[in-house]
Design an enzyme around this catalytic site. Structure first.
Site, short mmCIF file in Angstrom:
data_model
loop_
_atom_site.label_atom_id
_atom_site.label_comp_id
_atom_site.label_asym_id
_atom_site.label_seq_id
_atom_site.Cartn_x
_atom_site.Cartn_y
_atom_site.Cartn_z
CD GLN A 75 -7.25 -0.93 1.21
OE1 GLN A 75 -6.94 -0.91 0.03
NE2 GLN A 75 -6.69 -0.12 2.10
CG HIS A 101 9.12 0.48 1.85
ND1 HIS A 101 8.81 -0.67 2.53
CD2 HIS A 101 7.93 0.98 1.40
CE1 HIS A 101 7.49 -0.85 2.50
NE2 HIS A 101 6.95 0.13 1.81
CG ASP A 109 3.46 -0.18 4.01
OD1 ASP A 109 4.55 0.41 4.11
OD2 ASP A 109 2.92 -0.38 2.90
CG ASP A 119 -9.65 10.95 -1.29
OD1 ASP A 119 -10.64 10.40 -1.77
OD2 ASP A 119 -8.64 11.23 -1.98
N GLY A 120 -6.18 11.16 -0.15
CA GLY A 120 -4.99 11.88 -0.61
C GLY A 120 -5.27 12.82 -1.77
CG ASP A 152 3.96 3.28 -0.83
OD1 ASP A 152 3.74 2.45 -1.73
OD2 ASP A 152 4.31 2.97 0.31
CB SER A 153 -0.93 4.55 -4.86
OG SER A 153 -0.30 4.33 -6.10
CG ASP A 164 -1.74 -3.06 -8.64
OD1 ASP A 164 -0.55 -2.74 -8.44
OD2 ASP A 164 -2.15 -4.23 -8.56
#
Ligand code: AG3
Length: 283
Positions: free
Chosen positions: A44, A75, A99, A150-151, A169-170, A172
Site C-alpha cells: 500500500q 485504540h 501502528d 497475512d492475518g 484492527d484493519s 476499510d
C-alpha cells in the site's frame, strides 16, 4: 478569527489534506505543516504528515489511519471493553494494528500474559516507531510478539483454544482487507478462541456504513458466536466522525466487567456502558 473571515477562508490544496468520501458527498480536511514520509510498500501507499493541530497523520492508500491527537479514542475502545469483559484475558491476538496503538493498550492490562500482533506490512510498524513513538513505547515488552504475515492465513492455521481475545484492527473492507470481514474469517477466529473467547473488530461508521455493521453482526452470529454487541464512539478524523467496533462472544455475553486500574484518556466505566447503547436505526 471573525466569522466573516472564516467564511472567506478557502482550502488551499497545498496546505490541506482531504479524504473525500464520494459515496456520502463529503470530505474531511486537515491542515498540514510538512510532509514527513512517503513510500509505496509492497502492499500500500504509506504517507506521514505533520499537521498544524492534529499532531502527526498517517495515511494508507490516502485514507486516514490515525492522528496523534485523536487515536486514543479508537485504540482504547478497540481494546479495553473486550478485555474487561473477559474474566481472564491471558492470550491476546491482534490482527492488523501495525501502528501498535492497540498493542500498547492491551499491554496495560497486567492480567495479559502474551499478545501476538500479526500485520501484513512491516513498513507500517517501522513508520509508527519513527513518527508515533508514543504508540510503540511497549513494543519491547517481553509479553509482545510482532509478526508480519497475512492475518487470514495465520488464523486459518491457528490451533483451537489459542486466544482469549482477538482484536481485528484493519483498514476499510476493500481489496485484500475485505477478507477480514467475511463469515469464513469469523469462523476461523471462533475456532481459535478459548471457551469464553471474545472477538472485537473495527466496524466503520454507523452513519455511513450501517449495512456493513448489520452484515458483520449477522456474519459473526452465522459463524457460531453466541452474542454480538456493537460499541459506538466518536472518532473525528474517520468518515462521518462517528465510529464503531463490533464484539462477538463465544459464550454468553458477560454481565459484569472488570475495572481498569491504569490511566486512560477516554475509556472508563460509564463509557463502557454508554458505548453499548444502540441507536434506533440500528436496532
Ligand atoms: N483502522 C481503521 C481505519 C479505517 C479508517 N477509514 C478511513 N479513513 N476511510 C485504523 C488503524 C489504527 N490502528
Amino acid at each position: 478569527m471573525l466569522n466573516s473571515d472564516r467564511n472567506r477562508m478557502k482550502l488551499n490544496s497545498d496546505k490541506w489534506f482531504s479524504e473525500v468520501y464520494p459515496d456520502d458527498g463529503c470530505a474531511l480536511s486537515l491542515e498540514l505543516s510538512e510532509k514527513l514520509y512517503e513510500e509505496q510498500t509492497p502492499w500500500q501507499k504509506l504517507e506521514v504528515y505533520q499537521t498544524t493541530k492534529f499532531g502527526n497523520l498517517m495515511l494508507l492508500d490516502g485514507c486516514v489511519m490515525l492522528t496523534g491527537r485523536d487515536n486514543f479514542i479508537y485504540h482504547e475502545m478497540m481494546t479495553h471493553p473486550a478485555l474487561c469483559m473477559h474474566s481472564a484475558p491471558k492470550k491476546v491476538l491482534i490482527i492488523g494494528g501495525g501502528d501498535c496503538g492497540c498493542l500498547r493498550e492491551v499491554l496495560k492490562h497486567p492480567i495479559v500474559k502474551n499478545v501476538h500482533q500479526v500485520d501484513l506490512d512491516e513498513r507500517v510498524t517501522w513508520a509508527s516507531e519513527k513518527y508515533f513513538p508514543e504508540l510503540c513505547e511497549s513494543n519491547n515488552d517481553p509479553r509482545a510478539i510482532l509478526s508480519f504475515t497475512d492475518g487470514v492465513v495465520f488464523i486459518e492455521q491457528a490451533a483451537g483454544n489459542s486466544y482469549d481475545v482477538i482484536i481485528v484492527d484493519s483498514v476499510d473492507p476493500v481489496g485484500q482487507a475485505a477478507r477480514l470481514y467475511s463469515e469464513e474469517f469469523y469462523r476461523a477466529c471462533y475456532s481459535s478462541l478459548s471457551e469464553n473467547g471474545i472477538l472485537v473488530a473495527q466496524s466503520e461508521s454507523p452513519l455511513f456504513h450501517r449495512d456493513l455493521i448489520k452484515s458483520m453482526q449477522t456474519r459473526m452470529a452465522d459463524a457460531g458466536f453466541n452474542d454480538v454487541t456493537t460499541l459506538f464512539f466518536p472518532q473525528c478524523t474517520y468518515p462521518s466522525g462517528w465510529w464503531s467496533a463490533s464484539m462477538a462472544f463465544k459464550g454468553s455475553k458477560p454481565l459484569n466487567y472488570r475495572t481498569v486500574d491504569f490511566n486512560t484518556e477516554y475509556y472508563n466505566n460509564d463509557i463502557h456502558l454508554a458505548a453499548q447503547a444502540v441507536p434506533q436505526f440500528l436496532r
